[in-house]
Scaffold this motif. Structure first.
Motif, PDB file in Angstrom:
ATOM      1  N   ILE A  78      50.921  52.550   6.025  1.00 31.91           N
ATOM      2  CA  ILE A  78      51.118  53.934   6.462  1.00 31.91           C
ATOM      3  C   ILE A  78      52.535  54.406   6.174  1.00 31.91           C
ATOM      4  O   ILE A  78      52.796  55.618   6.095  1.00 31.91           O
ATOM      5  CB  ILE A  78      50.757  54.087   7.962  1.00 31.91           C
ATOM      6  N   ALA A  79      53.475  53.471   5.996  1.00 34.48           N
ATOM      7  CA  ALA A  79      54.838  53.844   5.617  1.00 34.48           C
ATOM      8  C   ALA A  79      54.893  54.446   4.226  1.00 34.48           C
ATOM      9  O   ALA A  79      55.876  55.101   3.860  1.00 34.48           O
ATOM     10  CB  ALA A  79      55.758  52.624   5.697  1.00 34.48           C
ATOM     11  N   ASP A  80      53.830  54.240   3.439  1.00 33.85           N
ATOM     12  CA  ASP A  80      53.753  54.799   2.089  1.00 33.85           C
ATOM     13  C   ASP A  80      52.979  56.106   2.054  1.00 33.85           C
ATOM     14  O   ASP A  80      52.619  56.583   0.974  1.00 33.85           O
ATOM     15  CB  ASP A  80      53.087  53.792   1.146  1.00 33.85           C
ATOM     16  N   VAL A  81      52.723  56.686   3.219  1.00 35.44           N
ATOM     17  CA  VAL A  81      51.936  57.918   3.310  1.00 35.44           C
ATOM     18  C   VAL A  81      52.768  59.016   3.961  1.00 35.44           C
ATOM     19  O   VAL A  81      53.461  58.792   4.953  1.00 35.44           O
ATOM     20  CB  VAL A  81      50.651  57.704   4.136  1.00 35.44           C
ATOM     21  N   GLY A  82      52.699  60.201   3.385  1.00 35.47           N
ATOM     22  CA  GLY A  82      53.237  61.395   4.009  1.00 35.47           C
ATOM     23  C   GLY A  82      52.113  62.398   4.144  1.00 35.47           C
ATOM     24  O   GLY A  82      51.162  62.363   3.357  1.00 35.47           O
ATOM     25  N   GLY A  83      52.190  63.274   5.133  1.00 34.08           N
ATOM     26  CA  GLY A  83      51.063  64.185   5.260  1.00 34.08           C
ATOM     27  C   GLY A  83      51.282  65.359   6.172  1.00 34.08           C
ATOM     28  O   GLY A  83      52.186  65.359   7.024  1.00 34.08           O
ATOM     29  N   ILE A  84      50.473  66.372   5.961  1.00 36.16           N
ATOM     30  CA  ILE A  84      50.317  67.492   6.894  1.00 36.16           C
ATOM     31  C   ILE A  84      48.837  67.533   7.223  1.00 36.16           C
ATOM     32  O   ILE A  84      48.015  68.023   6.445  1.00 36.16           O
ATOM     33  CB  ILE A  84      50.772  68.826   6.283  1.00 36.16           C
ATOM     34  N   ILE A  85      48.482  66.946   8.369  1.00 34.43           N
ATOM     35  CA  ILE A  85      47.072  66.864   8.754  1.00 34.43           C
ATOM     36  C   ILE A  85      46.667  68.083   9.559  1.00 34.43           C
ATOM     37  O   ILE A  85      45.571  68.601   9.430  1.00 34.43           O
ATOM     38  CB  ILE A  85      46.807  65.570   9.558  1.00 34.43           C
ATOM     39  N   GLU A  86      47.558  68.560  10.380  1.00 34.01           N
ATOM     40  CA  GLU A  86      47.343  69.813  11.086  1.00 34.01           C
ATOM     41  C   GLU A  86      48.581  70.665  10.833  1.00 34.01           C
ATOM     42  O   GLU A  86      49.413  70.313   9.994  1.00 34.01           O
ATOM     43  CB  GLU A  86      47.112  69.542  12.579  1.00 34.01           C
ATOM     44  N   ASN A  87      48.738  71.778  11.529  1.00 42.00           N
ATOM     45  CA  ASN A  87      49.930  72.581  11.316  1.00 42.00           C
ATOM     46  C   ASN A  87      51.173  71.761  11.642  1.00 42.00           C
ATOM     47  O   ASN A  87      51.238  71.113  12.697  1.00 42.00           O
ATOM     48  CB  ASN A  87      49.897  73.831  12.204  1.00 42.00           C
TER      49      ASN A  87
END
Length: 305
Positions: A78-87
């Motif tokens: 998960i340290a290799d993941v960036g995201g905008i899942i909600e606002n």
């Protein structure tokens, strides 16, 4: 040479009680690829994304990030993941820079001041980054959310309905940034019900219908394939047909005034020159593209999902 797989989803399912929300989802995303999940609201797109990043429990299936199982090594993957899942949420009374510095302190990876400045420039917020977030427009907050998701240099960026509420200029800016991010090797997973946006930004797309993945297709096929189609609007269709027969170009009639020619783009000037040499008056030349909306309806039997 095969491209490096960043995200691999195999047989992913989610059940709540006896109800199956998503079932047997399978797809891979490679380095530098923008991959879209499309479907109507309620089809299961957000459930899939939340299950991938473990915001909800997966009932079955595996998620691999850079060859490692999320279930077996959550912290590393998960340290290799960036995201905008909600606002994206921010401290509204702090500046954009102060927000990013706070997120950097919470990152599992070290984030240098130089990296923060680099990302700020990438998302086009340099001139506003020291202003308080409460003064930002929706588009600026979305771009700050992107900066937040990117400061730790993830190999996978996950975005759930990221352009909701943005005006046309905001959408165009967002597309440009995503393309810049993917060109640097970051894999991007993006979900949306806005098909025109997905067509302009993704390399491949998957259709989600009632919790099932029914089709995966290369966007190049929607946009004309390896040999695109061009429409010529001419004054004398019969005369134009005779010229094309002499040149051995495959053609067909699109309607009474248009001739449809399948050829490479670099052949268009030669066809125009031949038409002019044979006194064929040309009113219009345009590339013919099937919209993703049309393709969606074709693949879903009229869009009844």
């Amino acid at each position: 040479m095969e491209k490096e797989i960043v995200l691999s989803v195999k047989r992913l399912s989610k059940k709540i009680g006896k109800k199956t929300i998503v079932q047997n989802i399978n797809f891979d995303i490679t380095k530098g690829e923008v991959f879209g999940l499309i479907g109507p609201n309620g089809a299961g797109k957000t459930t899939i994304i939340r299950a991938i990043v473990s915001l909800i429990h997966r009932s079955s299936g595996t998620v691999m990030i850079n060859g490692k199982s999320v279930a077996d090594d959550f912290k590393t993957t998960i340290a290799d993941v960036g995201g905008i899942i909600e606002n994206p949420e921010f401290y509204m009374y702090l500046s954009g820079m102060e927000n990013l510095k706070q997120f950097a302190r919470m990152s599992r990876k070290p984030v240098s001041p130089e990296r923060i400045n680099e990302v700020v420039a990438q998302v086009k917020l340099t001139n506003a980054i020291n202003n308080k977030v409460k003064t930002y427009s929706l588009g600026m907050r979305q771009r700050l959310g992107l900066a937040q998701a990117l400061i730790h240099q993830p190999s996978l960026l996950v975005l759930d309905e990221p352009t909701n509420g943005l005006d046309p200029q905001g959408m165009a800016e967002f597309r440009e940034i995503i393309r810049s991010i993917s060109s640097q090797g970051t894999a991007v997973l993006i979900s949306s019900h806005l098909l025109a946006e997905i067509q302009q930004i993704t390399d491949r797309f998957a259709i989600i219908e009632k919790g099932r993945l029914t089709h995966i297709e290369d966007m190049q096929q929607v946009n004309g394939g390896s040999t695109p189609t061009y429409l010529f609007k001419v004054a004398d269709v019969a005369l134009a047909e005779g010229v094309l027969r002499q040149l051995n170009y495959p053609f067909s009639l699109d309607d009474a005034a248009y001739i449809q020619v399948n050829t490479a783009e670099d052949q268009i000037p030669a066809i125009i020159q031949e038409f002019v040499a044979h006194d064929v008056a040309i009113f219009e030349v345009s590339a013919k593209k099937v919209s993703l909306e049309e393709r969606f309806f074709q693949l879903t039997e009229g869009g009844n999902v």
